[in-house]
Motif scaffolding. Structure first.
Motif, PDB file in Angstrom:
ATOM      1  N   VAL A   6       0.615  -1.025   0.361  1.00  0.00           N
ATOM      2  CA  VAL A   6       0.330   0.334   0.062  1.00  0.00           C
ATOM      3  C   VAL A   6       0.913   0.897  -0.330  1.00  0.00           C
ATOM      4  CG1 VAL A   6      -1.935   1.180   1.308  1.00  0.00           C
ATOM      5  CG2 VAL A   6      -1.928  -0.955   1.140  1.00  0.00           C
ATOM      6  N   LYS A   7       0.700   1.968  -0.661  1.00  0.00           N
ATOM      7  CA  LYS A   7       1.425   3.272  -1.234  1.00  0.00           C
ATOM      8  C   LYS A   7       0.814   4.316  -0.409  1.00  0.00           C
ATOM      9  CE  LYS A   7       4.206   6.353  -3.709  1.00  0.00           C
ATOM     10  NZ  LYS A   7       3.998   6.632  -5.801  1.00  0.00           N
ATOM     11  N   LYS A   8       1.417   5.112   0.183  1.00  0.00           N
ATOM     12  CA  LYS A   8       0.747   5.691   1.384  1.00  0.00           C
ATOM     13  C   LYS A   8       0.933   7.739   0.121  1.00  0.00           C
ATOM     14  CE  LYS A   8       0.116   8.911   5.347  1.00  0.00           C
ATOM     15  NZ  LYS A   8       0.910   9.206   6.804  1.00  0.00           N
ATOM     16  N   THR A   9       0.243   8.221  -0.112  1.00  0.00           N
ATOM     17  CA  THR A   9      -0.014   9.100  -0.725  1.00  0.00           C
ATOM     18  C   THR A   9      -0.144  10.070   0.200  1.00  0.00           C
ATOM     19  OG1 THR A   9      -1.835   9.356  -1.360  1.00  0.00           O
ATOM     20  CG2 THR A   9      -0.552   8.808  -2.982  1.00  0.00           C
ATOM     21  N   LYS A  10       0.323  11.627   0.276  1.00  0.00           N
ATOM     22  CA  LYS A  10       0.288  12.904   0.862  1.00  0.00           C
ATOM     23  C   LYS A  10      -0.996  13.242   0.539  1.00  0.00           C
ATOM     24  CE  LYS A  10       5.057  13.501   3.067  1.00  0.00           C
ATOM     25  NZ  LYS A  10       6.154  14.373   3.120  1.00  0.00           N
ATOM     26  N   ASP A  11      -2.059  13.793   1.148  1.00  0.00           N
ATOM     27  CA  ASP A  11      -3.102  14.886   0.888  1.00  0.00           C
ATOM     28  C   ASP A  11      -2.848  16.119   1.018  1.00  0.00           C
ATOM     29  OD1 ASP A  11      -4.270  12.552   1.384  1.00  0.00           O
ATOM     30  OD2 ASP A  11      -4.865  13.007   2.832  1.00  0.00           O
ATOM     31  N   ILE A  12      -3.481  16.821   0.416  1.00  0.00           N
ATOM     32  CA  ILE A  12      -3.769  18.462  -0.199  1.00  0.00           C
ATOM     33  C   ILE A  12      -4.390  19.260   1.519  1.00  0.00           C
ATOM     34  CG2 ILE A  12      -4.312  20.564  -1.389  1.00  0.00           C
ATOM     35  CD1 ILE A  12      -3.689  18.525  -4.101  1.00  0.00           C
ATOM     36  N   GLY A  13      -3.920  19.454   2.180  1.00  0.00           N
ATOM     37  CA  GLY A  13      -4.343  20.042   3.312  1.00  0.00           C
ATOM     38  C   GLY A  13      -3.070  21.853   3.204  1.00  0.00           C
ATOM     39  N   LEU A  14      -3.692  22.062   4.601  1.00  0.00           N
ATOM     40  CA  LEU A  14      -3.334  23.476   5.222  1.00  0.00           C
ATOM     41  C   LEU A  14      -1.806  23.096   5.383  1.00  0.00           C
ATOM     42  CD1 LEU A  14      -3.974  25.837   6.522  1.00  0.00           C
ATOM     43  CD2 LEU A  14      -3.383  24.960   8.674  1.00  0.00           C
ATOM     44  N   GLY A  15      -0.983  21.843   5.254  1.00  0.00           N
ATOM     45  CA  GLY A  15       0.607  22.611   5.036  1.00  0.00           C
ATOM     46  C   GLY A  15       1.003  22.990   3.590  1.00  0.00           C
ATOM     47  N   SER A  16      -0.375  22.187   2.704  1.00  0.00           N
ATOM     48  CA  SER A  16       0.360  22.666   1.136  1.00  0.00           C
ATOM     49  C   SER A  16      -0.075  24.356   0.441  1.00  0.00           C
ATOM     50  CB  SER A  16      -1.005  21.823   0.222  1.00  0.00           C
ATOM     51  OG  SER A  16      -0.540  20.763   1.004  1.00  0.00           O
ATOM     52  N   LEU A  17      -0.073  24.860   2.360  1.00  0.00           N
ATOM     53  CA  LEU A  17      -0.063  26.515   1.920  1.00  0.00           C
ATOM     54  C   LEU A  17       1.060  26.667   1.611  1.00  0.00           C
ATOM     55  CD1 LEU A  17      -1.849  28.923   1.528  1.00  0.00           C
ATOM     56  CD2 LEU A  17      -1.989  28.596   3.878  1.00  0.00           C
ATOM     57  N   SER A  18       1.979  25.930   2.720  1.00  0.00           N
ATOM     58  CA  SER A  18       3.238  26.339   2.820  1.00  0.00           C
ATOM     59  C   SER A  18       4.536  26.461   1.655  1.00  0.00           C
ATOM     60  CB  SER A  18       4.334  25.274   3.727  1.00  0.00           C
ATOM     61  OG  SER A  18       5.731  25.198   3.756  1.00  0.00           O
ATOM     62  N   PHE A  19       4.155  25.459   0.994  1.00  0.00           N
ATOM     63  CA  PHE A  19       4.639  25.215  -0.570  1.00  0.00           C
ATOM     64  C   PHE A  19       3.948  26.855  -1.661  1.00  0.00           C
ATOM     65  CE2 PHE A  19       5.147  24.209  -5.183  1.00  0.00           C
ATOM     66  CZ  PHE A  19       6.836  23.997  -5.448  1.00  0.00           C
TER      67      PHE A  19
END
Length: 114
Positions: A6-19
């Motif tokens: 199972v490959k875990k993918t990162k979700d778009i969340g509040l941390g994505s605001l960093s980029f």
């Protein structure tokens, strides 16, 4: 017996605001080709000069970009499991260190003239 990966993918969340904030800081600060940076246009619209001596001297937008880079670093540090958070944190951290170094150099050179 077969194993299932199972490959875990990162979700778009509040941390994505960093980029996103990191990219805005880059657009605000850096010139691309013969175009002036977005920060110069914004400051000119507000009525503030982006340079210390008209179109030359110290480029103030570099220091104003800390408005984007510091929150980007903090958000990336708080939410590291979101997509783009790690990249935003690393890039904004490096650019923040460069900005602080430039500010310290400016202060030291200014003190040498006084």
């Amino acid at each position: 017996m077969t194993t299932i990966e199972v490959k875990k993918t990162k979700d778009i969340g509040l941390g994505s605001l960093s980029f996103v904030l990191c990219l805005l800081g880059i657009l605000f600060t850096f010139e691309f080709g013969d175009k002036s940076c977005m920060g110069d246009h914004i400051l000119h619209t507000i009525g503030i000069s982006g340079w210390s001596n008209g179109d030359s001297g110290i480029h103030y937008t570099v220091f104003y970009s800390a408005i984007f880079f510091i929150p980007s670093f903090i958000i990336g540090h708080i939410y590291p499991d979101n997509r783009g958070a790690k990249a935003g944190k690393i890039i904004s951290g490096i650019l923040s260190v460069l900005i602080v170094s430039a500010l310290i150099t400016f202060i030291i050179s200014f003190e040498a003239w006084v």
